[in-house]
Design a protein around this motif. Sequence first.
Motif, PDB file in Angstrom:
ATOM      1  N   HIS A   1       0.810  -1.224   0.000  1.00  0.00           N
ATOM      2  CA  HIS A   1       0.000   0.000   0.000  1.00  0.00           C
ATOM      3  C   HIS A   1       0.842   1.274   0.000  1.00  0.00           C
ATOM      4  N   CYS A   2       2.139   1.157  -0.182  1.00  0.00           N
ATOM      5  CA  CYS A   2       3.008   2.346  -0.183  1.00  0.00           C
ATOM      6  C   CYS A   2       2.834   3.114  -1.490  1.00  0.00           C
ATOM      7  N   GLN A   3       2.709   4.402  -1.362  1.00  0.00           N
ATOM      8  CA  GLN A   3       2.634   5.285  -2.518  1.00  0.00           C
ATOM      9  C   GLN A   3       3.743   6.325  -2.388  1.00  0.00           C
ATOM     10  N   PRO A   4       4.386   6.688  -3.492  1.00  0.00           N
ATOM     11  CA  PRO A   4       5.408   7.728  -3.408  1.00  0.00           C
ATOM     12  C   PRO A   4       4.783   9.082  -3.107  1.00  0.00           C
ATOM     13  N   LEU A   5       5.579   9.974  -2.565  1.00  0.00           N
ATOM     14  CA  LEU A   5       5.118  11.333  -2.312  1.00  0.00           C
ATOM     15  C   LEU A   5       4.849  12.029  -3.640  1.00  0.00           C
ATOM     16  N   SER A   6       3.928  12.963  -3.622  1.00  0.00           N
ATOM     17  CA  SER A   6       3.729  13.787  -4.815  1.00  0.00           C
ATOM     18  C   SER A   6       4.925  14.720  -4.939  1.00  0.00           C
ATOM     19  N   LYS A   7       5.056  15.334  -6.085  1.00  0.00           N
ATOM     20  CA  LYS A   7       6.177  16.243  -6.298  1.00  0.00           C
ATOM     21  C   LYS A   7       6.150  17.389  -5.291  1.00  0.00           C
ATOM     22  N   LYS A   8       4.954  17.906  -5.037  1.00  0.00           N
ATOM     23  CA  LYS A   8       4.792  19.006  -4.086  1.00  0.00           C
ATOM     24  C   LYS A   8       5.178  18.562  -2.673  1.00  0.00           C
ATOM     25  N   GLU A   9       4.689  17.380  -2.256  1.00  0.00           N
ATOM     26  CA  GLU A   9       5.015  16.860  -0.923  1.00  0.00           C
ATOM     27  C   GLU A   9       6.509  16.574  -0.785  1.00  0.00           C
ATOM     28  N   PHE A  10       7.093  16.033  -1.854  1.00  0.00           N
ATOM     29  CA  PHE A  10       8.525  15.716  -1.830  1.00  0.00           C
ATOM     30  C   PHE A  10       9.355  16.974  -1.609  1.00  0.00           C
ATOM     31  N   PHE A  11       9.110  18.023  -2.381  1.00  0.00           N
ATOM     32  CA  PHE A  11       9.905  19.239  -2.249  1.00  0.00           C
ATOM     33  C   PHE A  11       9.636  19.968  -0.931  1.00  0.00           C
ATOM     34  N   LYS A  12       8.421  19.866  -0.414  1.00  0.00           N
ATOM     35  CA  LYS A  12       8.125  20.447   0.905  1.00  0.00           C
ATOM     36  C   LYS A  12       8.953  19.749   1.971  1.00  0.00           C
ATOM     37  N   GLN A  13       8.967  18.412   1.940  1.00  0.00           N
ATOM     38  CA  GLN A  13       9.747  17.647   2.906  1.00  0.00           C
ATOM     39  C   GLN A  13      11.243  17.927   2.743  1.00  0.00           C
ATOM     40  N   TRP A  14      11.703  18.034   1.501  1.00  0.00           N
ATOM     41  CA  TRP A  14      13.111  18.295   1.206  1.00  0.00           C
ATOM     42  C   TRP A  14      13.530  19.653   1.771  1.00  0.00           C
ATOM     43  N   GLN A  15      12.700  20.672   1.574  1.00  0.00           N
ATOM     44  CA  GLN A  15      13.004  22.005   2.094  1.00  0.00           C
ATOM     45  C   GLN A  15      12.962  22.028   3.619  1.00  0.00           C
TER      46      GLN A  15
ATOM     47  N   TRP B   1      16.289  23.046   5.904  1.00  0.00           N
ATOM     48  CA  TRP B   1      16.353  24.262   6.701  1.00  0.00           C
ATOM     49  C   TRP B   1      16.004  24.061   8.169  1.00  0.00           C
ATOM     50  N   ARG B   2      15.838  22.835   8.629  1.00  0.00           N
ATOM     51  CA  ARG B   2      15.530  22.556  10.027  1.00  0.00           C
ATOM     52  C   ARG B   2      16.794  22.754  10.873  1.00  0.00           C
TER      53      ARG B   2
END
Length: 65
Positions: A40-54, A58-59
């Motif tokens: 049931h694993c689905q990859p992150l959307s492009k938007k979710e991926f870049f949000k998590q990456w940012q 910057w954390r």
Amino acid sequence: MIRRLKSFWQIVRRLSGDDAYERYLKHFAMHHQTGPDHVHCQPLSKKEFFKQWQDEKWRGVKRCC
């Protein structure tokens, strides 16, 4: 000549992080979709991926003083 230009462009994209999502999808397909544990694993959307990456980038404190 075209092959060199494509190779150069791939290097530029990798250094700039422009191909990060494509690399993530390749990694996800190879390591996270095999086996019964990952049905049931689905990859992150492009938007979710870049949000998590940012957020990860910057954390925390990012200065010397």
